[in-house]
Design a protein around this motif. Structure first.
Motif, PDB file in Angstrom:
ATOM      1  N   GLN A  85      11.709   1.874   2.908  1.00 18.86           N
ATOM      2  CA  GLN A  85      13.147   1.644   3.072  1.00 18.86           C
ATOM      3  C   GLN A  85      13.470   0.156   2.964  1.00 18.86           C
ATOM      4  O   GLN A  85      14.420  -0.233   2.285  1.00 18.86           O
ATOM      5  CB  GLN A  85      13.631   2.170   4.424  1.00 18.86           C
ATOM      6  CG  GLN A  85      13.697   3.668   4.501  1.00 18.86           C
ATOM      7  CD  GLN A  85      14.052   4.140   5.911  1.00 18.86           C
ATOM      8  OE1 GLN A  85      13.758   3.480   6.907  1.00 18.86           O
ATOM      9  NE2 GLN A  85      14.680   5.299   5.985  1.00 18.86           N
ATOM     10  N   SER A  86      12.674  -0.675   3.617  1.00 17.39           N
ATOM     11  CA  SER A  86      12.902  -2.124   3.559  1.00 17.39           C
ATOM     12  C   SER A  86      12.725  -2.652   2.141  1.00 17.39           C
ATOM     13  O   SER A  86      13.548  -3.432   1.651  1.00 17.39           O
ATOM     14  CB  SER A  86      11.949  -2.852   4.506  1.00 17.39           C
ATOM     15  OG  SER A  86      12.223  -2.506   5.841  1.00 17.39           O
ATOM     16  N   ILE A  87      11.671  -2.213   1.493  1.00 18.30           N
ATOM     17  CA  ILE A  87      11.397  -2.669   0.134  1.00 18.30           C
ATOM     18  C   ILE A  87      12.510  -2.228  -0.817  1.00 18.30           C
ATOM     19  O   ILE A  87      12.919  -2.980  -1.703  1.00 18.30           O
ATOM     20  CB  ILE A  87      10.014  -2.158  -0.321  1.00 18.30           C
ATOM     21  CG1 ILE A  87       8.931  -2.954   0.410  1.00 18.30           C
ATOM     22  CG2 ILE A  87       9.837  -2.226  -1.829  1.00 18.30           C
ATOM     23  CD1 ILE A  87       7.545  -2.379   0.279  1.00 18.30           C
TER      24      ILE A  87
ATOM     25  N   HIS B 149       0.827  -1.221   0.000  1.00 15.21           N
ATOM     26  CA  HIS B 149       0.000   0.000   0.000  1.00 15.21           C
ATOM     27  C   HIS B 149       0.853   1.261   0.000  1.00 15.21           C
ATOM     28  O   HIS B 149       0.491   2.271   0.611  1.00 15.21           O
ATOM     29  CB  HIS B 149      -0.975   0.014   1.180  1.00 15.21           C
ATOM     30  CG  HIS B 149      -1.868  -1.181   1.209  1.00 15.21           C
ATOM     31  ND1 HIS B 149      -2.884  -1.352   0.305  1.00 15.21           N
ATOM     32  CD2 HIS B 149      -1.876  -2.263   2.012  1.00 15.21           C
ATOM     33  CE1 HIS B 149      -3.493  -2.504   0.559  1.00 15.21           C
ATOM     34  NE2 HIS B 149      -2.902  -3.082   1.583  1.00 15.21           N
ATOM     35  N   ILE B 150       1.998   1.179  -0.682  1.00 15.51           N
ATOM     36  CA  ILE B 150       2.875   2.346  -0.808  1.00 15.51           C
ATOM     37  C   ILE B 150       2.499   3.065  -2.095  1.00 15.51           C
ATOM     38  O   ILE B 150       2.535   2.468  -3.170  1.00 15.51           O
ATOM     39  CB  ILE B 150       4.349   1.928  -0.789  1.00 15.51           C
ATOM     40  CG1 ILE B 150       4.673   1.352   0.600  1.00 15.51           C
ATOM     41  CG2 ILE B 150       5.263   3.103  -1.127  1.00 15.51           C
ATOM     42  CD1 ILE B 150       6.053   0.804   0.753  1.00 15.51           C
ATOM     43  N   PRO B 151       2.113   4.334  -2.010  1.00 14.88           N
ATOM     44  CA  PRO B 151       1.608   5.046  -3.187  1.00 14.88           C
ATOM     45  C   PRO B 151       2.669   5.480  -4.197  1.00 14.88           C
ATOM     46  O   PRO B 151       2.328   6.007  -5.249  1.00 14.88           O
ATOM     47  CB  PRO B 151       0.908   6.265  -2.584  1.00 14.88           C
ATOM     48  CG  PRO B 151       1.616   6.506  -1.297  1.00 14.88           C
ATOM     49  CD  PRO B 151       2.013   5.143  -0.794  1.00 14.88           C
ATOM     50  N   ALA B 152       3.922   5.248  -3.916  1.00 13.66           N
ATOM     51  CA  ALA B 152       4.995   5.643  -4.845  1.00 13.66           C
ATOM     52  C   ALA B 152       4.918   4.825  -6.122  1.00 13.66           C
ATOM     53  O   ALA B 152       4.548   3.652  -6.103  1.00 13.66           O
ATOM     54  CB  ALA B 152       6.349   5.449  -4.189  1.00 13.66           C
ATOM     55  N   GLN B 153       5.299   5.453  -7.213  1.00 16.58           N
ATOM     56  CA  GLN B 153       5.362   4.765  -8.492  1.00 16.58           C
ATOM     57  C   GLN B 153       6.630   3.905  -8.540  1.00 16.58           C
ATOM     58  O   GLN B 153       7.660   4.278  -7.991  1.00 16.58           O
ATOM     59  CB  GLN B 153       5.389   5.781  -9.636  1.00 16.58           C
ATOM     60  CG  GLN B 153       4.103   6.560  -9.778  1.00 16.58           C
ATOM     61  CD  GLN B 153       2.938   5.647 -10.120  1.00 16.58           C
ATOM     62  OE1 GLN B 153       3.017   4.851 -11.047  1.00 16.58           O
ATOM     63  NE2 GLN B 153       1.875   5.748  -9.349  1.00 16.58           N
ATOM     64  N   PRO B 154       6.559   2.760  -9.215  1.00 16.00           N
ATOM     65  CA  PRO B 154       7.772   1.942  -9.377  1.00 16.00           C
ATOM     66  C   PRO B 154       8.846   2.709 -10.146  1.00 16.00           C
ATOM     67  O   PRO B 154       8.538   3.704 -10.807  1.00 16.00           O
ATOM     68  CB  PRO B 154       7.283   0.746 -10.199  1.00 16.00           C
ATOM     69  CG  PRO B 154       5.808   0.736 -10.058  1.00 16.00           C
ATOM     70  CD  PRO B 154       5.389   2.159  -9.819  1.00 16.00           C
TER      71      PRO B 154
ATOM     72  N   ALA C  87      10.387   8.392  -4.694  1.00 12.91           N
ATOM     73  CA  ALA C  87       9.450   7.524  -3.984  1.00 12.91           C
ATOM     74  C   ALA C  87       9.229   7.987  -2.547  1.00 12.91           C
ATOM     75  O   ALA C  87       8.101   7.972  -2.044  1.00 12.91           O
ATOM     76  CB  ALA C  87       9.966   6.085  -4.000  1.00 12.91           C
ATOM     77  N   LYS C  88      10.285   8.421  -1.894  1.00 15.37           N
ATOM     78  CA  LYS C  88      10.178   8.902  -0.511  1.00 15.37           C
ATOM     79  C   LYS C  88       9.259  10.118  -0.434  1.00 15.37           C
ATOM     80  O   LYS C  88       8.435  10.227   0.468  1.00 15.37           O
ATOM     81  CB  LYS C  88      11.564   9.240   0.023  1.00 15.37           C
ATOM     82  CG  LYS C  88      11.590   9.636   1.470  1.00 15.37           C
ATOM     83  CD  LYS C  88      13.021   9.879   1.907  1.00 15.37           C
ATOM     84  CE  LYS C  88      13.050  10.466   3.298  1.00 15.37           C
ATOM     85  NZ  LYS C  88      14.393  10.877   3.693  1.00 15.37           N
ATOM     86  N   ALA C  89       9.377  11.002  -1.419  1.00 13.01           N
ATOM     87  CA  ALA C  89       8.520  12.195  -1.444  1.00 13.01           C
ATOM     88  C   ALA C  89       7.056  11.832  -1.690  1.00 13.01           C
ATOM     89  O   ALA C  89       6.159  12.545  -1.250  1.00 13.01           O
ATOM     90  CB  ALA C  89       9.007  13.169  -2.517  1.00 13.01           C
ATOM     91  N   GLN C  90       6.805  10.719  -2.364  1.00 13.85           N
ATOM     92  CA  GLN C  90       5.440  10.289  -2.671  1.00 13.85           C
ATOM     93  C   GLN C  90       4.826   9.427  -1.577  1.00 13.85           C
ATOM     94  O   GLN C  90       3.659   9.066  -1.659  1.00 13.85           O
ATOM     95  CB  GLN C  90       5.416   9.483  -3.982  1.00 13.85           C
ATOM     96  CG  GLN C  90       5.796  10.256  -5.200  1.00 13.85           C
ATOM     97  CD  GLN C  90       5.922   9.357  -6.419  1.00 13.85           C
ATOM     98  OE1 GLN C  90       6.033   8.137  -6.330  1.00 13.85           O
ATOM     99  NE2 GLN C  90       5.911   9.981  -7.587  1.00 13.85           N
ATOM    100  N   THR C  91       5.612   9.077  -0.574  1.00 12.41           N
ATOM    101  CA  THR C  91       5.175   8.134   0.451  1.00 12.41           C
ATOM    102  C   THR C  91       4.900   8.842   1.768  1.00 12.41           C
ATOM    103  O   THR C  91       5.737   9.608   2.247  1.00 12.41           O
ATOM    104  CB  THR C  91       6.263   7.052   0.653  1.00 12.41           C
ATOM    105  OG1 THR C  91       6.485   6.409  -0.602  1.00 12.41           O
ATOM    106  CG2 THR C  91       5.846   6.024   1.683  1.00 12.41           C
TER     107      THR C  91
END
Length: 112
Positions: A82-84, A50-55, A69-73
């Motif tokens: 971070q784990s992913i 359920h992380i809204p960041a784009q791949p 991704a961090k800015a989008q999360t």
């Protein structure tokens, strides 16, 4: 720098194409971010968490993607991100090595 000729002299096979997609030359950027196998893996795992960041898409490096991704999360999901960000590349690399050394077929379901 390891070249195909140096690998061949040492008896190691160098595959000219990515073994996960057989579409493009294998580079670290392709393998972890641009390969269709990697893109689908990122999409499935980010969706599952359920992380809204784009791949990863057109970023040059994992760090570039990580910053986007961090800015989008949301802050509550950043530890999961971070784990992913550490685990997905490791699992893609392991899947690639299974293809290289064990003649395995790339399986997203097995990786996920």
């Amino acid at each position: 720098c390891w070249t195909a000729s140096r690998l061949a002299r040492r008896g190691l096979q160098h595959h000219p194409r990515c073994l996960l997609c057989d579409q493009d030359p294998e580079t670290i950027q392709h393998l972890l971010m641009a390969c269709p196998f990697a893109k689908q893996t990122w999409h499935i795992i980010l969706d599952w968490a359920h992380i809204p960041a784009q791949p990863p898409a057109n970023e040059t490096t994992m760090m570039d993607w990580w910053l986007r991704a961090k800015a989008q999360t949301p802050p509550t999901l950043r530890k999961a991100l971070q784990s992913i960000t550490l685990l997905v590349p490791w699992m893609i690399w392991k899947q690639r090595n299974e293809c290289v050394f064990d003649n395995a077929r790339p399986l997203i379901d097995a990786l996920v």
